[in-house]
Design a protein around this motif. Structure first.
Motif, PDB file in Angstrom:
ATOM      1  N   GLU A 236       0.769  -1.159   0.037  1.00  0.00           N
ATOM      2  CA  GLU A 236      -0.047   0.096  -0.095  1.00  0.00           C
ATOM      3  C   GLU A 236       0.917   1.160  -0.183  1.00  0.00           C
ATOM      4  O   GLU A 236       0.481   2.254  -0.761  1.00  0.00           O
ATOM      5  N   ASP A 237       2.213   1.346   0.677  1.00  0.00           N
ATOM      6  CA  ASP A 237       3.107   2.367   0.681  1.00  0.00           C
ATOM      7  C   ASP A 237       3.901   2.604  -0.467  1.00  0.00           C
ATOM      8  O   ASP A 237       4.835   3.288  -0.766  1.00  0.00           O
ATOM      9  N   LYS A 238       3.507   1.748  -1.595  1.00  0.00           N
ATOM     10  CA  LYS A 238       4.073   1.654  -3.093  1.00  0.00           C
ATOM     11  C   LYS A 238       5.487   1.053  -2.718  1.00  0.00           C
ATOM     12  O   LYS A 238       6.356   1.030  -3.585  1.00  0.00           O
ATOM     13  N   SER A 239       6.086   0.460  -1.627  1.00  0.00           N
ATOM     14  CA  SER A 239       7.246  -0.402  -1.387  1.00  0.00           C
ATOM     15  C   SER A 239       6.855  -1.891  -2.108  1.00  0.00           C
ATOM     16  O   SER A 239       5.950  -1.976  -2.197  1.00  0.00           O
ATOM     17  N   VAL A 240       8.055  -2.420  -2.213  1.00  0.00           N
ATOM     18  CA  VAL A 240       7.843  -4.022  -2.838  1.00  0.00           C
ATOM     19  C   VAL A 240       8.491  -4.986  -1.908  1.00  0.00           C
ATOM     20  O   VAL A 240       9.625  -4.720  -1.212  1.00  0.00           O
ATOM     21  N   GLY A 246      16.424 -16.470  -5.648  1.00  0.00           N
ATOM     22  CA  GLY A 246      17.161 -15.052  -5.719  1.00  0.00           C
ATOM     23  C   GLY A 246      17.244 -14.529  -7.085  1.00  0.00           C
ATOM     24  O   GLY A 246      17.351 -13.389  -7.519  1.00  0.00           O
ATOM     25  N   GLU A 247      18.063 -15.637  -7.959  1.00  0.00           N
ATOM     26  CA  GLU A 247      18.658 -14.952  -9.277  1.00  0.00           C
ATOM     27  C   GLU A 247      17.415 -14.955 -10.190  1.00  0.00           C
ATOM     28  O   GLU A 247      17.612 -14.520 -11.407  1.00  0.00           O
ATOM     29  N   CYS A 248      16.071 -15.366  -9.801  1.00  0.00           N
ATOM     30  CA  CYS A 248      14.917 -15.208 -10.660  1.00  0.00           C
ATOM     31  C   CYS A 248      14.220 -14.103 -10.085  1.00  0.00           C
ATOM     32  O   CYS A 248      12.855 -13.825 -10.722  1.00  0.00           O
ATOM     33  N   GLY A 249      14.874 -13.152  -9.459  1.00  0.00           N
ATOM     34  CA  GLY A 249      13.940 -11.982  -8.841  1.00  0.00           C
ATOM     35  C   GLY A 249      13.429 -12.049  -7.633  1.00  0.00           C
ATOM     36  O   GLY A 249      12.936 -11.194  -6.846  1.00  0.00           O
ATOM     37  N   GLY A 250      13.812 -13.080  -6.748  1.00  0.00           N
ATOM     38  CA  GLY A 250      13.332 -13.403  -5.372  1.00  0.00           C
ATOM     39  C   GLY A 250      14.340 -12.136  -4.310  1.00  0.00           C
ATOM     40  O   GLY A 250      13.819 -12.040  -3.383  1.00  0.00           O
ATOM     41  N   ASP A 251      15.382 -11.744  -4.771  1.00  0.00           N
ATOM     42  CA  ASP A 251      16.235 -10.903  -4.215  1.00  0.00           C
ATOM     43  C   ASP A 251      16.113  -9.618  -4.958  1.00  0.00           C
ATOM     44  O   ASP A 251      16.901  -9.469  -5.911  1.00  0.00           O
ATOM     45  N   SER A 252      15.721  -8.611  -4.348  1.00  0.00           N
ATOM     46  CA  SER A 252      15.696  -7.170  -4.926  1.00  0.00           C
ATOM     47  C   SER A 252      16.420  -6.399  -4.062  1.00  0.00           C
ATOM     48  O   SER A 252      16.198  -5.003  -4.223  1.00  0.00           O
ATOM     49  N   ARG A 253      17.234  -6.646  -3.304  1.00  0.00           N
ATOM     50  CA  ARG A 253      18.176  -6.042  -2.343  1.00  0.00           C
ATOM     51  C   ARG A 253      18.896  -4.833  -3.358  1.00  0.00           C
ATOM     52  O   ARG A 253      19.099  -3.658  -2.681  1.00  0.00           O
ATOM     53  N   SER A 254      19.345  -5.146  -4.354  1.00  0.00           N
ATOM     54  CA  SER A 254      20.298  -4.163  -5.217  1.00  0.00           C
ATOM     55  C   SER A 254      19.621  -3.200  -5.660  1.00  0.00           C
ATOM     56  O   SER A 254      20.127  -1.955  -5.899  1.00  0.00           O
ATOM     57  N   VAL A 255      18.185  -3.104  -5.602  1.00  0.00           N
ATOM     58  CA  VAL A 255      17.169  -2.073  -6.176  1.00  0.00           C
ATOM     59  C   VAL A 255      16.394  -1.772  -4.870  1.00  0.00           C
ATOM     60  O   VAL A 255      15.518  -0.736  -5.371  1.00  0.00           O
ATOM     61  N   ASP A 257      16.453   0.449  -2.424  1.00  0.00           N
ATOM     62  CA  ASP A 257      16.185   1.875  -2.431  1.00  0.00           C
ATOM     63  C   ASP A 257      15.430   2.674  -3.329  1.00  0.00           C
ATOM     64  O   ASP A 257      14.714   3.482  -2.919  1.00  0.00           O
ATOM     65  N   GLN A 258      15.269   2.030  -4.688  1.00  0.00           N
ATOM     66  CA  GLN A 258      14.571   2.631  -5.689  1.00  0.00           C
ATOM     67  C   GLN A 258      13.009   2.153  -5.424  1.00  0.00           C
ATOM     68  O   GLN A 258      12.211   2.904  -6.167  1.00  0.00           O
ATOM     69  N   LEU A 259      12.693   0.963  -5.052  1.00  0.00           N
ATOM     70  CA  LEU A 259      11.574   0.428  -4.902  1.00  0.00           C
ATOM     71  C   LEU A 259      10.831   0.955  -3.716  1.00  0.00           C
ATOM     72  O   LEU A 259      10.099   0.341  -3.109  1.00  0.00           O
ATOM     73  N   ARG A 260      10.572   2.340  -3.589  1.00  0.00           N
ATOM     74  CA  ARG A 260       9.903   3.041  -2.567  1.00  0.00           C
ATOM     75  C   ARG A 260       8.696   3.636  -3.133  1.00  0.00           C
ATOM     76  O   ARG A 260       7.899   3.922  -2.233  1.00  0.00           O
ATOM     77  N   GLN A 261       8.902   3.854  -4.508  1.00  0.00           N
ATOM     78  CA  GLN A 261       7.592   4.659  -5.009  1.00  0.00           C
ATOM     79  C   GLN A 261       7.258   3.816  -6.185  1.00  0.00           C
ATOM     80  O   GLN A 261       7.403   4.598  -7.305  1.00  0.00           O
ATOM     81  N   THR A 262       6.816   2.730  -6.041  1.00  0.00           N
ATOM     82  CA  THR A 262       6.549   1.721  -7.253  1.00  0.00           C
ATOM     83  C   THR A 262       4.991   1.987  -7.624  1.00  0.00           C
ATOM     84  O   THR A 262       4.184   1.847  -7.009  1.00  0.00           O
ATOM     85  N   LYS A 263       4.794   2.186  -9.023  1.00  0.00           N
ATOM     86  CA  LYS A 263       3.389   2.338  -9.603  1.00  0.00           C
ATOM     87  C   LYS A 263       2.972   0.825 -10.188  1.00  0.00           C
ATOM     88  O   LYS A 263       1.930   0.662 -10.145  1.00  0.00           O
ATOM     89  N   GLN A 264       3.827   0.038 -10.848  1.00  0.00           N
ATOM     90  CA  GLN A 264       3.425  -1.043 -11.768  1.00  0.00           C
ATOM     91  C   GLN A 264       4.773  -2.026 -11.706  1.00  0.00           C
ATOM     92  O   GLN A 264       5.963  -1.602 -11.875  1.00  0.00           O
ATOM     93  N   ILE A 265       4.480  -3.271 -11.563  1.00  0.00           N
ATOM     94  CA  ILE A 265       5.406  -4.218 -11.649  1.00  0.00           C
ATOM     95  C   ILE A 265       5.173  -5.235 -12.872  1.00  0.00           C
ATOM     96  O   ILE A 265       3.905  -5.465 -13.164  1.00  0.00           O
TER      97      ILE A 265
END
Length: 468
Positions: A236-240, A246-255, A257-265
Motif C-alpha cells: 500500500e505504501d508503494k514499496s515492494v 534469488g536469481e529469478c527476482g526473489g532477491d531485490s536488495r540491489s534496487v 532503495d529505488q522500490l519505494r515509489q512503485t506504480k507497476q510491476i
C-alpha cells in the motif's frame, strides 16, 4: 412458433427450434422474459423448481449464443439456484448479457471459466483432469494457471486447486485461504492475496511457495506478481517485498532503495526477472541480468514510461510519446534496433510471445521483432495487418483481430501461427485469446474456434460449452 422441450415452453419467432433443457421437479408455473441489452427478448414458461442453470441454457439456445449471464433486479444469479429462491413472479424480466469466458492454460492443459463454471481439457497430469474437485468448482470468479496446475477463486473467497500435486495441492493452507482477492502463479507455486492484505503461498518451495522469511513484511499488500521462480508484492505504501529463488527476482536488495515509489510491476512465469515503473516514470529492474534484470544499457532512455511488457528473457517499455525502448536477451526481443524507426511514436499496445514482441500502432498497423521463428518476423502477412483491433500471443506465435472480424496469424505453426485449417471459421470473431501453444477465438454466435497445439483443441468439448 412455440417449442416445448422437457418442461420448457419458449416463445420467440426468431428462435432456433431445438431447445434441450431438463425440467424442474414440479412447482408453480412461471412465465418469464429474458432480454438482451439490444432489446431482443424471449419468453420462457417453466416451473419454479427449475434451476437457473437450466433456464440460462434455454435462453442461450433461444438467442443462438453460448455464454450468458443472468441478473434479476440488478443481482447476478448463481447457476445452482432454483427459480423459487429468487422471488420471481410471472411476467418478470431477467436481463441477460453475453459474457467472454476466461481461458488460461498450463503447459499441457486448458481451463475455461465462464459464468461461474469451469471446463478443462488437455493432458491430465497438467491439470486437465479436474474430476476430483468437480463438485467444488461452482461459482468460480477467477482462475490462474502454473505450468502444471490450476487454482480458482470462488464467489465466497475460498480457493480450489488441482493438477500436479507438487504445485496444485493447497490442502496444507486451505484453512487460511479465505476472503481471497487475487491469486498469482510462478512456474510451480501459487501466492494468494487475502482481503486483509496478507499473503498465503503453496507449491514448490524453491519456486516461491516458501514465504516464511518475509511473512512479517507481507502486510497491506495491494498486488502480487510472479516470475518463473519468485514473487513480488506491491504494498500500500508503494514499496515492494520479494521472495523465492534469488536469481529469478526473489532477491531485490540491489534496487530496494529505488522500490519505494512503485506504480507497476511487470513479469510472468516464463520470465526470470522483474521490472517496475516508478512514480517518476523511470524503471527499476532486478533478477537474471541477461534476461532483462539489468537495464543499465538503456536506463537513460527509460523516462516517462507508461507500460511494460515481458517476453521470456526481455522487456519492452512504451513511453509517454508512444515510442518503445527494449532491453534483455537479443534473441528474445531485447534488441529492436532493426525496427526502431517504426517504434519512434504511435505505439499503443505491445504483446509478447516467449521470444518476440508485436506492437500495435494507433493507425492499426503492426511492428514485430525478436525471434523470427516465434513471431518476430511478420513479413509474410504484413500486407494483411491493417485495421488491427487487438493482438494476442501464444508461446511462439501471434494472432491479430481485424476490424472486419477476421484473424491474421504468424509465427510457429505448431503454436498457432498457422490458422489455415480453420480460416473458413474465423469470421465475425468477437475476441481472441492466446493459451500457451494455441489460440481460442470467440465468434459472435458464441461458438469457439481453436487452433495450434492439438492438446488445446476444444472442438471435442463443444457439447459441454452449452452447460456453462
Amino acid at each position: 412458433m412455440d417449442s416445448c422441450h422437457h418442461g420448457f415452453v419458449i416463445e420467440d419467432a426468431n428462435m432456433a427450434a431445438n431447445v434441450v433443457c431438463p425440467a424442474g421437479d414440479g412447482g408453480d408455473t412461471l412465465h418469464v422474459h429474458v432480454s438482451l441489452p439490444s432489446g431482443h427478448s424471449t419468453s420462457i414458461s417453466t416451473d419454479s423448481s427449475t434451476r437457473v442453470l437450466d433456464l440460462k441454457t434455454a435462453a442461450q439456445e433461444a438467442f443462438g449464443v453460448q455464454f450468458l449471464q443472468l441478473t434479476f433486479n440488478g443481482r447476478l444469479l448463481e447457476v445452482s439456484q432454483h427459480l423459487s429462491e429468487l422471488g420471481l413472479s410471472s411476467g418478470d424480466t431477467l436481463m441477460a448479457t453475453i459474457v467472454t469466458p476466461q481461458i488460461v492454460a498450463s503447459a499441457g492443459a486448458v481451463a475455461l471459466c465462464c459464468a461461474g463454471q469451469v471446463v478443462t481439457w488437455g493432458e491430465p497430469q497438467c491439470g486437465a483432469d479436474s474430476r476430483m474437485v468437480r463438485d467444488e468448482l461452482k461459482d468460480v470468479r477467477q482462475i490462474v494457471a502454473s505450468l502444471s496446475s490450476f487454482a480458482a477463486i470462488l464467489a465466497d473467497g475460498s480457493v480450489v486447486s488441482w493438477g500436479d500435486p507438487r504445485s496444485g495441492d493447497s490442502s496444507m493452507v486451505k484453512d487460511q485461504l479465505k476472503n481471497v482477492r487475487q491469486i498469482c502463479a510462478s512456474c510451480s507455486a501459487f501466492a494468494a492475496l487475502l482481503a486483509d492484505g496478507s499473503v498465503v503461498t503453496w507449491g514448490a518451495p524453491e519456486c516461491g511457495a516458501d514465504s516464511s522469511k518475509v511473512q512479517d513484511q507481507l502486510q497491506h499488500v495491494q498486488q502480487l506478481h510472479a516470475s518463473s521462480s519468485a514473487f513480488a508484492a506491491l504494498l500500500e505504501d508503494k514499496s515492494v517485498v520479494t521472495w523465492g529463488y534469488g536469481e529469478c527476482g526473489g532477491d531485490s536488495r540491489s534496487v530496494q532503495d529505488q522500490l519505494r515509489q512503485t506504480k507497476q510491476i511487470c513479469s510472468h512465469y516464463g520470465q526470470d526477472s522483474f521490472a517496475a515503473i516508478l512514480s517518476d516514470g523511470s524503471v527499476a529492474t532486478w533478477g537474471y541480468p541477461p534476461g532483462g534484470g539489468d537495464s543499465r544499457r538503456v536506463q537513460h532512455q527509460l523516462k516517462n514510461v507508461q507500460h511494460l511488457q515481458a517476453s521470456w528473457c526481455a522487456f519492452a517499455a512504451i513511453l509517454e510519446n508512444g515510442s518503445v525502448v527494449t532491453w534483455g536477451g537479443k534473441d528474445y526481443g531485447g534488441d529492436s534496433s532493426a525496427v526502431q524507426h517504426q517504434l519512434k511514436s504511435g505505439v499503443v499496445e505491445i504483446s509478447a510471445a516467449s521470444a518476440a514482441f508485436a506492437a500495435l500502432r494507433a493507425d492499426g498497423s503492426v511492428v514485430t521483432w525478436g525471434s523470427p521463428q516465434q513471431g518476430g518476423d511478420s513479413s509474410s502477412v504484413q500486407d494483411q495487418l491493417q485495421n488491427v483491433q487487438a493482438i494476442q500471443a501464444s508461446f511462439g506465435a501471434f494472432a491479430a483481430l481485424l476490424s472486419d472480424g477476421s484473424v491474421v496469424t504468424w509465427g510457429d505453426p505448431q503454436d498457432g501461427g498457422d490458422s489455415s485449417a480453420v480460416k473458413h471459421q474465423l469470421k465475425k470473431v468477437r475476441w481472441i485469446q492466446g493459451i500457451y501453444k494455441a489460440f481460442v477465438a470467440g465468434l459472435n454466435d458464441g461458438s469457439l474456434v481453436t487452433w495450434g497445439d492439438p492438446k488445446c483443441d476444444a472442438s471435442a468439448l463443444a457439447g459441454h460449452f452449452r452447460l456453462l
